[in-house]
Design a protein around this motif. Structure first.
Motif, short mmCIF file in Angstrom:
data_model
loop_
_atom_site.label_atom_id
_atom_site.label_comp_id
_atom_site.label_asym_id
_atom_site.label_seq_id
_atom_site.Cartn_x
_atom_site.Cartn_y
_atom_site.Cartn_z
N LYS A 7 0.86 -1.19 0.00
CA LYS A 7 0.00 0.00 0.00
C LYS A 7 0.89 1.23 0.00
O LYS A 7 1.84 1.32 0.79
CB LYS A 7 -0.92 0.00 1.23
N THR A 174 5.14 4.26 3.47
CA THR A 174 4.76 5.61 3.83
C THR A 174 5.98 6.54 3.82
O THR A 174 7.00 6.20 3.22
CB THR A 174 4.02 5.58 5.20
N ASP A 175 5.85 7.72 4.47
CA ASP A 175 6.93 8.70 4.38
C ASP A 175 7.84 8.70 5.61
O ASP A 175 8.67 9.58 5.77
CB ASP A 175 6.35 10.11 4.14
N TYR A 180 7.21 4.68 15.18
CA TYR A 180 8.15 5.19 16.19
C TYR A 180 7.44 5.31 17.54
O TYR A 180 6.20 5.23 17.61
CB TYR A 180 8.66 6.58 15.76
N ASP A 183 5.59 10.54 17.10
CA ASP A 183 5.73 11.07 15.74
C ASP A 183 7.15 11.60 15.50
O ASP A 183 7.56 12.58 16.12
CB ASP A 183 4.70 12.20 15.56
N ASN A 185 8.28 13.28 13.24
CA ASN A 185 8.29 14.65 12.71
C ASN A 185 8.17 15.69 13.81
O ASN A 185 8.35 16.88 13.56
CB ASN A 185 7.16 14.83 11.69
P1 ADP Z 1 0.42 8.03 4.30
O1 ADP Z 1 0.07 9.21 3.46
O2 ADP Z 1 1.59 7.25 3.79
O3 ADP Z 1 -0.77 7.18 4.65
P2 ADP Z 1 0.24 9.34 6.87
O4 ADP Z 1 0.53 10.81 6.81
O5 ADP Z 1 -1.17 8.91 6.96
O6 ADP Z 1 0.99 8.65 5.66
O7 ADP Z 1 1.04 8.68 8.10
C1 ADP Z 1 2.43 8.89 8.24
C2 ADP Z 1 2.69 9.99 9.25
O8 ADP Z 1 2.26 9.56 10.54
C3 ADP Z 1 4.13 10.35 9.46
O9 ADP Z 1 4.58 11.28 8.51
C4 ADP Z 1 4.16 10.90 10.89
O10 ADP Z 1 4.16 12.31 10.91
C5 ADP Z 1 2.84 10.42 11.48
N1 ADP Z 1 3.00 9.71 12.75
C6 ADP Z 1 2.32 9.99 13.89
N2 ADP Z 1 2.68 9.19 14.88
C7 ADP Z 1 3.64 8.36 14.40
C8 ADP Z 1 4.41 7.29 14.95
N3 ADP Z 1 4.26 6.90 16.23
N4 ADP Z 1 5.30 6.65 14.16
C9 ADP Z 1 5.44 7.02 12.85
N5 ADP Z 1 4.76 8.04 12.27
C10 ADP Z 1 3.85 8.69 13.03
#
Ligand code: ADP
Ligand code: ASP
Ligand code: MG
Length: 407
Positions: A7, A174-175, A180, A183, A185
């Motif tokens: 995905k 994903t990005d 983690y 987040d 970021n």
């Molecule tokens: P996609 O567009 O690939 O579905 P999302 O934006 O929905 O990606 O989800 C990825 C984002 O989730 C990351 O960029 C990050 O900012 C956020 N995020 C929040 N909590 C976490 C976490 N515990 N681990 C990883 N990412 C997280």
């Protein structure tokens, strides 16, 4: 030979070059001999842009029309991805949610998947095609209406298709490099988790860690479908989300999540008599609004109460209508709404056996002058509603206070 679902989220298909890069990854997997079904999101920002268009026309757009509108984003990327795979010399076919057989209930904008009739996917796989399914969408049982699965719903499309076709695993690209402790970021030193249980992931997701949509984790847990969360920009191994086992680390607090998409409603001066809460929340539930936290305070004279609750901001307008009507019927004074709030939560199965975790959380927030508006707890999580301005600060100081950089 394995059967794998890939995905790709919005950032991974954000433009034509990235779609081509995704096609490259898919083709590499196919070259290794695996059969691949791809699920794609809309290009990043696309769904928000479409929602904004609708809101320029109506403050509360018809949800049936919203579903048809929003489903278009994923159709674009699915067809482009299929074209990009074909350009690399492989057979590919894109399918809408309907063509892929994703059957849902009739609740527009947050439909639940009832079943997947995956014959068409399986036949095309047998004919040697790589299938690209438009995520986030389905069709009602009678085949008449397009539905969408709630924000972030392509994760659910992926897990549900993986379960239906009995895939060996579901890889969510994903990005970020995986899941983690919080987040990455917001907290640069946050650590990636190599392996996490469905239960803990479910808790993190439902409290706002949007890296996986909550329902997708629920679905994976029910069907015991392992998920790998990894980056579409690197070859690092990512995070395995799977059944709990003994080599998962046993820490008190295992993660911190936040959710800025929350609105708090307060029904002020509700007469304090039996049946009031039932009447109010019945009205809210029958409008398909999901209520999260609820707090009731009785006034000092014992005659009235203030009832506060939180909902997702996407439901604010609907919830306001319903609660104003209920407030009038109940003889309450007024309804206050605050959208500038967020919910910050600490999660960990280790909390069950430890005391002092809540007080440490409250002290840490107090020490940084962050006021707590609402609190809710369960055996394995503590959530505080705070002013949204302090979200990032709260996440950072709690990450420090619970020493999460060490795990
Ligand atoms: P996609 O567009 O690939 O579905 P999302 O934006 O929905 O990606 O989800 C990825 C984002 O989730 C990351 O960029 C990050 O900012 C956020 N995020 C929040 N909590 C976490 C976490 N515990 N681990 C990883 N990412 C997280
Ligand atoms: N495009 C949808 C959204 O932005 C679904 C998804 O990306 O998973 O919510
Ligand atoms: Mg997502």
């Amino acid at each position: 030979m394995a059967l794998i679902v890939h995905k790709y989220g919005g950032t991974s298909v954000a433009n034509v070059d990235r779609v081509k890069a995704v096609a490259g990854r898919v083709v590499n997997a196919a070259r290794r001999g695996d059969k691949i079904v791809v699920i794609v999101s809309a290009m990043s920002g696309e769904t928000d842009k479409l929602i904004d268009f609708a809101h320029q026309i109506s403050s509360q757009p018809n949800e049936r029309e919203m579903d048809l509108l929003l489903s278009s984003g994923e159709r674009v990327t699915s067809a482009l991805t299929a074209l990009a795979i074909e350009a690399l010399g492989f057979k590919a076919r894109s399918l809408t949610g309907r063509q892929a057989g994703i059957i849902t209930d009739t609740v527009h904008t947050k439909a639940r998947i009832a079943r997947i009739s995956c014959d068409r996917i399986l036949e095309a796989l047998d004919e040697g095609y790589i299938i690209v399914v438009a995520g986030f969408q389905g069709i009602t049982e009678d085949g008449t209406e397009v539905t969408t699965l709630g924000r972030g719903g392509s994760d659910l499309s992926a897990v549900a298709v993986a379960a239906a076709i009995n895939a060996d695993r579901c890889e969510i690209y994903t990005d970020v490099e995986g899941v983690y402790r919080t987040d990455p970021n917001i907290v640069a030193e946050a650590q990636k988790i190599d392996k996490i249980s469905f239960e803990e992931m479910l808790e993190l997701a439902s409290l706002g860690a949007k890296v996986l949509q909550t329902r997708s984790v629920e679905f994976a847990m029910k069907n015991n479908m392992p998920i790998i969360v990894r980056s579409s920009f690197s070859d690092n191994p990512g995070t395995l989300v799977t059944k709990e086992d003994k080599d998962m680390e046993d820490v008190i607090v295992s993660g911190i999540a936040y959710d800025k998409n929350q609105a708090r409603f307060t029904i002020v001066h509700v007469p304090d008599k039996p049946g009031i809460a039932a009447q109010l929340f019945n009205a809210v539930a029958s409008s398909d609004i999901i209520v999260d936290m609820i707090v009731q305070n009785i006034s000092s004279d014992g005659k009235s109460a203030d009832i506060s609750f939180t909902v997702q901001t996407s439901d604010t307008k609907k919830a306001l209508e319903v609660s104003e009507r209920a407030a009038r019927e109940l003889g309450a004074k007024k309804v206050d709404v605050n959208e500038d709030i967020s919910k910050v939560s600490i999660v960990g199965v280790g909390m069950k056996a430890h005391s002092g975790v809540a007080s440490k959380m409250f002290q840490t927030l107090a020490h940084h002058n962050i006021n707590i508006m609402m609190i809710s707890t369960s055996e394995i999580k503590i959530s505080c509603v705070i002013d949204a301005t302090f979200t990032e600060l709260a996440v950072r100081v709690l990450h420090d206070a619970f020493d999460l950089a060490k795990h």
